[in-house]
Every structure is written in C-alpha cells, then in structure tokens.
Design a protein around this motif. Structure first.
Motif, mmCIF file in Angstrom:
data_model
loop_
_atom_site.group_PDB
_atom_site.id
_atom_site.type_symbol
_atom_site.label_atom_id
_atom_site.label_comp_id
_atom_site.label_asym_id
_atom_site.label_seq_id
_atom_site.Cartn_x
_atom_site.Cartn_y
_atom_site.Cartn_z
ATOM 1 N N GLY A 60 0.976 -1.346 0.181
ATOM 2 C CA GLY A 60 -0.249 0.075 0.139
ATOM 3 C C GLY A 60 0.810 0.571 -0.124
ATOM 4 N N GLY A 61 0.384 2.377 -0.195
ATOM 5 C CA GLY A 61 0.322 3.383 -0.684
ATOM 6 C C GLY A 61 1.643 3.458 -1.638
ATOM 7 N N GLN A 62 2.475 4.708 -1.633
ATOM 8 C CA GLN A 62 3.462 5.374 -3.064
ATOM 9 C C GLN A 62 5.254 5.333 -2.326
ATOM 10 N N VAL A 63 5.503 4.450 -4.303
ATOM 11 C CA VAL A 63 7.266 4.842 -3.241
ATOM 12 C C VAL A 63 7.469 5.732 -4.913
ATOM 13 N N GLN A 64 8.220 6.732 -4.587
ATOM 14 C CA GLN A 64 8.742 7.350 -6.469
ATOM 15 C C GLN A 64 10.635 7.544 -5.714
ATOM 16 N N LEU A 65 11.076 7.254 -6.793
ATOM 17 C CA LEU A 65 12.584 7.446 -7.193
ATOM 18 C C LEU A 65 12.780 8.332 -8.140
ATOM 19 N N LEU A 66 13.599 9.564 -8.161
ATOM 20 C CA LEU A 66 13.738 10.202 -9.167
ATOM 21 C C LEU A 66 12.535 9.863 -9.666
ATOM 22 N N GLY A 67 11.657 10.706 -9.079
ATOM 23 C CA GLY A 67 9.769 10.961 -9.490
ATOM 24 C C GLY A 67 9.556 10.678 -10.363
ATOM 25 N N LEU A 68 9.742 8.581 -10.847
ATOM 26 C CA LEU A 68 9.125 7.509 -11.797
ATOM 27 C C LEU A 68 8.556 6.301 -10.100
ATOM 28 N N ASP A 69 7.309 6.115 -10.566
ATOM 29 C CA ASP A 69 6.720 5.270 -9.122
ATOM 30 C C ASP A 69 7.496 3.745 -9.892
ATOM 31 N N MET A 70 7.577 3.425 -8.895
ATOM 32 C CA MET A 70 9.063 2.042 -8.327
ATOM 33 C C MET A 70 7.393 0.980 -8.749
ATOM 34 N N ALA A 71 6.297 0.989 -7.966
ATOM 35 C CA ALA A 71 5.578 -0.163 -9.081
ATOM 36 C C ALA A 71 5.236 0.056 -10.570
ATOM 37 N N THR A 72 6.255 1.504 -11.398
ATOM 38 C CA THR A 72 5.957 0.568 -12.939
ATOM 39 C C THR A 72 7.030 1.090 -14.066
ATOM 40 N N GLN A 73 8.361 1.375 -13.287
ATOM 41 C CA GLN A 73 9.034 2.486 -14.072
ATOM 42 C C GLN A 73 10.304 2.171 -12.564
ATOM 43 N N GLY A 74 10.232 0.853 -12.233
ATOM 44 C CA GLY A 74 11.829 0.377 -11.460
ATOM 45 C C GLY A 74 12.500 0.288 -12.704
ATOM 46 N N HIS A 75 12.540 -0.071 -13.048
ATOM 47 C CA HIS A 75 13.654 0.179 -13.913
ATOM 48 C C HIS A 75 14.955 1.311 -14.323
ATOM 49 N N LEU A 76 13.721 2.222 -15.175
ATOM 50 C CA LEU A 76 14.262 3.214 -15.517
ATOM 51 C C LEU A 76 14.637 4.000 -14.565
ATOM 52 N N ALA A 77 14.382 4.276 -12.965
ATOM 53 C CA ALA A 77 15.162 4.592 -12.126
ATOM 54 C C ALA A 77 16.233 3.760 -11.248
ATOM 55 N N ARG A 78 16.149 2.695 -11.207
ATOM 56 C CA ARG A 78 17.745 1.641 -11.305
ATOM 57 C C ARG A 78 18.486 2.465 -11.572
ATOM 58 N N ALA A 79 18.864 1.853 -13.174
ATOM 59 C CA ALA A 79 19.383 2.330 -13.989
ATOM 60 C C ALA A 79 20.566 3.837 -13.679
ATOM 61 N N GLN A 80 19.715 4.748 -12.598
ATOM 62 C CA GLN A 80 20.495 6.125 -11.721
ATOM 63 C C GLN A 80 20.392 6.386 -10.798
ATOM 64 N N VAL A 81 20.672 4.953 -10.255
ATOM 65 C CA VAL A 81 20.948 5.325 -8.526
ATOM 66 C C VAL A 81 22.406 4.387 -8.711
ATOM 67 N N GLY A 82 22.799 4.442 -7.135
ATOM 68 C CA GLY A 82 24.762 3.978 -7.183
ATOM 69 C C GLY A 82 23.504 2.560 -6.142
ATOM 70 N N VAL A 83 24.417 1.492 -5.439
ATOM 71 C CA VAL A 83 24.310 1.351 -4.470
ATOM 72 C C VAL A 83 25.744 0.235 -3.707
ATOM 73 N N VAL A 84 25.325 0.509 -2.558
ATOM 74 C CA VAL A 84 27.439 0.235 -1.969
ATOM 75 C C VAL A 84 26.531 -0.401 -0.694
ATOM 76 N N PRO A 85 26.255 -1.889 -1.114
ATOM 77 C CA PRO A 85 25.808 -2.810 -0.396
ATOM 78 C C PRO A 85 26.964 -3.222 0.613
ATOM 79 N N GLN A 86 26.464 -4.256 2.070
ATOM 80 C CA GLN A 86 27.376 -3.743 3.292
ATOM 81 C C GLN A 86 28.424 -4.608 3.306
ATOM 82 N N TYR A 87 28.256 -5.960 2.202
ATOM 83 C CA TYR A 87 29.348 -6.729 1.774
ATOM 84 C C TYR A 87 30.274 -6.981 0.678
ATOM 85 N N ASP A 88 31.414 -7.271 0.653
ATOM 86 C CA ASP A 88 32.156 -7.012 -0.618
ATOM 87 C C ASP A 88 31.392 -7.956 -1.604
ATOM 88 N N SER A 89 30.864 -6.340 -2.937
ATOM 89 C CA SER A 89 30.615 -7.903 -3.871
ATOM 90 C C SER A 89 32.115 -7.720 -4.924
#
Length: 316
Positions: A60-89
């Motif tokens: 329920g509710g809404q999540v927006q990343l870079l103005g994009l609705d993550m329910a329908t456009q998550g792949h477009l938003a993920r291409a524009q962010v960076g992630v540093v995970p806890q464990y070395d990959s």
C-alpha cells in the motif's frame, strides 16, 4: 521553486502474509541530502531500502524514485542510482580498474569513455596507483573505496549505502566519510542504513529512527539529541551501582536507564549524581560524564534499554 524529492515514500505499507512490516511509512530524501535510517533489527530498514529500489512491491502507499513510480517504472529509476551493499561483491578475477570497467558495461558504457570514467573514479577513491593490482591485494579500506567508486560508474543521482564502513579501522572509516561528504556537497542524495551512531551523526542531515515498521522520529541529529536526551549524560557502572544511585542518592527508578551492566542518567539528574559521586568517591561505582549522542536517542526511542531491577541490594 519547490524542490522535488529524489526519493519519496508516502504512507507505505508492506505485508508478508499477515505480518505487517511497514505501517504507513513516510520518508523523503532531497538532492544534496543524506538521510540515515536507524533502528533495531526487524524495525523495517532493509524493507524500506528494498521498496525504495523497487526490488519488492509495496502492499500500500506509493514509492517514487527520481520522480518515477517504482511500481511501474522501477527499472528506469534503478539505472540512475548507485548501491554500496554491506558485503564486498567485487570480482576477484579482475584487476581494480577491470572491476569498474566490467560494471560500467552494464550501463552501456564502452571504450575510451568507460576507461576515462574508471580512471576518474579511481582518482576519487585514491586508488590511481593500484589500478592494475588484483583486488585481493587491497586492504579492507581500499576495497570499500573501490565499492564506492564502482557505485558511481553510471553517474548516479542517488546513492544507497548499507553499512558502508563495517569492519574498517578508524583511518579507513574517516577516509570513506570524506568521500561521501564530498559527494553530498556535489548534490548527491544519499540514503544510509547504519548501526554506527557516530557515522550517522557525522554524515546525516536528517536521521529517521524506525521502530515497529514506523518512523518514530525524524530530524537533524542535534535536534533529536536535544529533544529526546538532552546535553548531559552520566554513565555509571560497578558492583552495586544501581543500589548506590537509588538507595543512597535517591535517584528514582524511572530515571535509571539500563543497557546491559551500564546505568545512564540524563541532564539535571546526571549533574546532581555526579556531584555526589565526586564528593563521596564510592569504591563500588565508576562513572563517565559526557554529552548526549545518537546512541542515547536510539535507546530512548526504540525501547531497547532494560528496566531497572534491584534484588536483595544487588543489580538484576
């Protein structure tokens, strides 16, 4: 002109079967801002990050990343962010620079442009002289800096950091912090999850304390400390510290906060107790007088401090 948040979660609910992990969570992260998520295990931090990245769907509710609705456009938003995970990959089969170049190809970077970007990021990470080394030859701090550099290959507009300095020595930790502060000054939005309260206090513009799937407090580190803890804290420990504070000094049990074998007093109560301890110098009590900090806020808001109990004149 009103600035649009880089990340916005509005009344977000997440359920796994009948279990409600997030209960109407609201959170924003703006350009050039670092927001730290603090909370005990199970509070909903990992779920919040997963929903923010569109790796799972909100109930329920809404999540927006870079103005994009993550329910329908998550792949477009993920291409524009960076992630540093806890464990070395990092890939042990590639050199330092190859780790950046191979990762860059996932974002359609190629040839001279990719190599130039990789060299630039190695300079940022202080690894220019190690570009042809094997990853196994790097120290822990260097590997974390390389992870940060890798997360920047695609020129992201936001970073998600999960315990970015876990296991680092103080020198390496401060080096990582300097790099993150530089990125923030350049306008990078950052969502940081950490158990390091000093890290949150140094990096975060605002701190969100999660407990039971909700944000129970959200403000600057200093404002949270002033509102929930105050400026003075007295740590007391010893074989009969609880008995001494309660029975001899008359400190009400409600004013005694226990964390393991340590007792904590705040503000005027702390000051008065310290004066008596300095005069009486009880052999069974040791103490430390210090300013309030985010760790105090964490215990205060998440209920992780144990109730004070006295049994037959000894601490329980």
């Amino acid at each position: 002109m009103v600035q649009m948040p880089v990340l916005q979660l509005d009344n977000v609910v997440k359920k796994y079967g009948e279990r409600e992990v997030l209960k109407g969570l609201n959170l924003t992260v703006n350009r050039g801002e670092c927001v730290a998520l603090l909370g005990p295990n199970g509070a909903g931090k990992s779920t919040t990050v997963s929903l923010s990245l569109g790796l799972s769907a909100a109930s329920g509710g809404q999540v927006q990343l870079l103005g994009l609705d993550m329910a329908t456009q998550g792949h477009l938003a993920r291409a524009q962010v960076g992630v540093v995970p806890q464990y070395d990959s990092l890939d042990p089969d590639f050199t330092v620079i190859e780790n950046l170049q191979v990762y860059g190809r996932y974002f359609s970077l190629r040839g001279a442009m990719l190599r130039e970007r990789a060299i630039e990021l190695l300079g940022f990470a202080g690894l220019s002289d190690r570009q042809d080394d094997a990853v196994s030859a790097l120290s822990g701090g260097m590997r974390r800096r390389l992870m940060l550099a890798r997360s920047l290959v695609n020129g992201p507009k936001m970073l998600f950091l999960d315990e970015p300095t876990t296991g680092l020595d103080p020198t390496a930790k401060h080096g990582m912090w300097d790099g993150l502060l530089a990125l923030k000054r350049q306008g990078m939005a950052i969502l940081l999850t950490t158990h390091d309260m000093d890290e949150a206090e140094r990096l975060a513009d605002r701190v969100a304390v999660l407990n039971g799937g909700q944000v129970v407090a959200l403000d600057t580190p200093r404002a949270l400390i002033d509102a929930h803890v105050g400026t003075q804290v007295l740590e007391v420990w010893g074989t009969a510290a609880g008995t001494y504070l309660h029975e001899r000094l008359g400190v009400p049990l409600a004013e005694l906060e226990r964390r393991g074998e340590m007792l904590f007093l705040r503000n005027d109560v702390a000051s008065r107790a310290l004066e008596r301890i300095r005069v009486e110098r009880p052999a069974e009590v040791e103490c430390l007088f210090r300013p309030g900090n985010l760790e105090d806020v964490f215990f205060r808001l998440t209920g992780r401090a144990l109730d004070m109990q006295l049994n037959d004149g000894s601490e329980g």
